[in-house]
Motif scaffolding. Structure first.
Motif, PDB file in Angstrom:
ATOM      1  N   GLY A 290      -6.279  -6.757 -11.274  1.00  0.00           N
ATOM      2  CA  GLY A 290      -5.782  -5.388 -11.210  1.00  0.00           C
ATOM      3  C   GLY A 290      -5.280  -4.914 -12.549  1.00  0.00           C
ATOM      4  O   GLY A 290      -5.493  -5.563 -13.576  1.00  0.00           O
ATOM      5  N   TYR A 291      -4.590  -3.770 -12.531  1.00  0.00           N
ATOM      6  CA  TYR A 291      -4.118  -3.132 -13.760  1.00  0.00           C
ATOM      7  C   TYR A 291      -2.657  -2.724 -13.590  1.00  0.00           C
ATOM      8  O   TYR A 291      -2.262  -2.214 -12.527  1.00  0.00           O
TER       9      TYR A 291
ATOM     10  N   VAL B  25       6.206   2.162  -0.980  1.00  0.00           N
ATOM     11  CA  VAL B  25       5.072   1.376  -0.490  1.00  0.00           C
ATOM     12  C   VAL B  25       5.489   0.552   0.715  1.00  0.00           C
ATOM     13  O   VAL B  25       6.679   0.346   0.973  1.00  0.00           O
TER      14      VAL B  25
ATOM     15  N   PHE C 278      -1.934  -2.264  -3.934  1.00  0.00           N
ATOM     16  CA  PHE C 278      -1.274  -2.799  -5.124  1.00  0.00           C
ATOM     17  C   PHE C 278      -0.848  -4.234  -4.867  1.00  0.00           C
ATOM     18  O   PHE C 278      -0.680  -4.668  -3.725  1.00  0.00           O
TER      19      PHE C 278
ATOM     20  N   ALA D 282       0.448  -0.780 -13.210  1.00  0.00           N
ATOM     21  CA  ALA D 282       0.542   0.593 -12.726  1.00  0.00           C
ATOM     22  C   ALA D 282       1.940   1.180 -12.884  1.00  0.00           C
ATOM     23  O   ALA D 282       2.130   2.202 -13.551  1.00  0.00           O
ATOM     24  N   ARG D 283       2.933   0.559 -12.290  1.00  0.00           N
ATOM     25  CA  ARG D 283       4.284   1.118 -12.282  1.00  0.00           C
ATOM     26  C   ARG D 283       5.302  -0.007 -12.324  1.00  0.00           C
ATOM     27  O   ARG D 283       4.996  -1.154 -11.973  1.00  0.00           O
TER      28      ARG D 283
ATOM     29  N   LEU E 191       4.293  -2.996 -10.003  1.00  0.00           N
ATOM     30  CA  LEU E 191       3.071  -2.915  -9.216  1.00  0.00           C
ATOM     31  C   LEU E 191       1.860  -3.003 -10.133  1.00  0.00           C
ATOM     32  O   LEU E 191       1.842  -2.402 -11.207  1.00  0.00           O
TER      33      LEU E 191
ATOM     34  N   THR F  19      -3.661   3.441  -1.482  1.00  0.00           N
ATOM     35  CA  THR F  19      -4.009   2.598  -2.635  1.00  0.00           C
ATOM     36  C   THR F  19      -3.371   1.225  -2.492  1.00  0.00           C
ATOM     37  O   THR F  19      -2.184   1.113  -2.150  1.00  0.00           O
TER      38      THR F  19
ATOM     39  N   LYS G  40      -7.896  -4.096  -8.384  1.00  0.00           N
ATOM     40  CA  LYS G  40      -9.201  -3.583  -8.819  1.00  0.00           C
ATOM     41  C   LYS G  40     -10.215  -3.571  -7.674  1.00  0.00           C
ATOM     42  O   LYS G  40     -10.910  -2.567  -7.459  1.00  0.00           O
TER      43      LYS G  40
ATOM     44  N   ARG H 210       0.837  -1.188   0.000  1.00  0.00           N
ATOM     45  CA  ARG H 210       0.000   0.000   0.000  1.00  0.00           C
ATOM     46  C   ARG H 210       0.876   1.243   0.000  1.00  0.00           C
ATOM     47  O   ARG H 210       1.907   1.285   0.671  1.00  0.00           O
ATOM     48  N   ASP H 211       0.462   2.269  -0.770  1.00  0.00           N
ATOM     49  CA  ASP H 211       1.230   3.507  -0.792  1.00  0.00           C
ATOM     50  C   ASP H 211       0.692   4.491   0.249  1.00  0.00           C
ATOM     51  O   ASP H 211      -0.254   4.194   0.990  1.00  0.00           O
TER      52      ASP H 211
ATOM     53  N   GLN I 233      -2.248  -2.193  -9.750  1.00  0.00           N
ATOM     54  CA  GLN I 233      -3.243  -1.640  -8.842  1.00  0.00           C
ATOM     55  C   GLN I 233      -4.404  -2.611  -8.718  1.00  0.00           C
ATOM     56  O   GLN I 233      -5.002  -3.018  -9.718  1.00  0.00           O
TER      57      GLN I 233
END
Length: 361
Positions: free
Chosen positions: A193-194, A353, A154, A196-197, A219, A152, A223, A147-148, A221
């Motif tokens: 998820g999607y 994170v 991840f 992200a980074r 990472l 959020t 969903k 988590r950041d 994210q």
């Protein structure tokens, strides 16, 4: 002379003798090798050089707790050959030899070995399970949840798993299970998820590119946080804290292909060394990436990891039963069973994170 310093000197000597490919070494190292004083290594007979030429040095590691230099050779040495090779530096660091070659990652994963490729805990998809971008039939492992600062959630895995070796578009759906693991009578695939980074993973020789910042982490994210659990399958929860990974550690990992396994950290790799990646998103193209801070893990009683376990979280049990996260699996050598791991702490710091524990357990 400390083991790390001795390993560096031995590596320079190997470069000076043409025992390590020069295109794997930055030019400054080649120049340093030509100028270095190797007296501290003691006498190394011509017969030893001939043996190491024939067996081929893959890379050099070190074990600081035991004050040992560990030389990994591509082909196995015989007992007689080992008696000819140097066994100790002038000031008492031991020199040991093991068979081992560079790691590889990507491409078709190994079929799951004695386990399902994923697990569900209390109706939620768990860490240690199969994931992969939806546009490629492949699979890797969801290592853990993080988590950041904004809260959020991840999933953490390798760049070469969800980031497609830099080829995944931001927002690309990541499926669970990975497409190769979708089948009848199992979990229906869903977007977990999607993308992200990711952290830099620049291919190329050290002569041409700056490899110092290379890593293999990404990472995705999450969903729907309600659909995932921080459990490492059904074995244990992801620990909330980290620890530095150290040679000699008895470690565990939970992965898509081999499930829960145990191993020993045998050596830290000296200098940046290459990992060979097959890039599924680029039609199986070969990508050579040099990574620093690699550690070598051998399985206890079997393989520690196999293809498809990439991204698995590596943990250590401390005295008193406390568990800490220490690394991520990034590559394996399926020929000799070696597993290559990156420390977890620099990865978490680079992403900004923290580990998530106790989520839907």
């Amino acid at each position: 002379m400390a083991a790390r310093e001795a390993a560096g000197l031995f590596r320079l000597w190997a470069v000076s003798q043409g025992l390590i490919q020069r295109d794997h070494i930055a030019p400054v190292v080649v120049d340093e090798a030509a100028r270095a004083d190797y007296a501290a290594l003691g006498e190394i007979r011509p017969a030893a050089v001939a043996i190491l030429h024939a067996r081929a040095i893959s890379f050099v590691g070190y074990d600081e707790p035991r004050n040992a230099v560990i030389v990994f050779t591509h082909r196995k040495l015989t007992k007689r050959e080992i008696t000819v090779l140097p066994s100790e530096t002038e000031d008492g660091s031991s020199i040991e030899y093991r068979q081992g070659a560079h790691g590889a990652a990507g491409g078709p994963p190994t079929a799951p070995i004695g386990v399902a490729p994923y697990a569900v805990h209390a109706g939620r998809y768990t860490c240690g399970s199969s994931i992969h971008p939806a546009n490629v039939v492949d699979a890797g492992t969801l290592g853990c949840l993080v988590r950041d600062a904004a809260g959020t959630l991840f999933g953490l895995t390798n760049n070469h798993v969800s980031g497609g070796c830099n080829f995944s578009h931001p927002g690309l759906p990541i499926l669970a299970p990975g497409p190769v693991d979708v089948g009848p009578n199992g979990v229906d695939p869903f977007t977990i998820g999607y993308h992200a980074r990711l952290l830099p993973m620049v291919d190329g020789l050290p002569q041409n590119v700056n490899v110092a910042d290379n890593s293999d982490a990404a990472l995705l994210q999450i969903k729907d946080p309600a659909k995932v659990s921080s459990m490492q399958r059904g074995h244990f929860d992801t620990p909330a804290a980290t620890a530095p990974i150290a040679v000699g550690d008895a470690v565990k990992k939970v992965g898509r292909t081999t499930g829960l396994t145990e191993g020993i950290v045998r050596a830290a790799v000296y200098g940046p060394e290459l990992i060979r990646y097959r890039v599924s998103a680029a039609g199986g193209a070969l990508k050579l990436v040099f990574l620093s801070n690699l550690l070598v893990v051998e399985g206890a009683g079997g393989r520690f990891a196999s293809g498809g376990d990439s991204g698995s979280l590596v943990t250590v049990d401390l005295a008193g039963g406390e568990r800490r996260a220490v690394g991520l699996v990034v590559a394996v050598n399926d020929t000799n069973g070696l597993c290559f791991v990156l420390p977890i702490e620099p990865i978490l710091q680079a992403f900004g994170v923290n580990l998530v524990s106790g989520h839907n357990i």
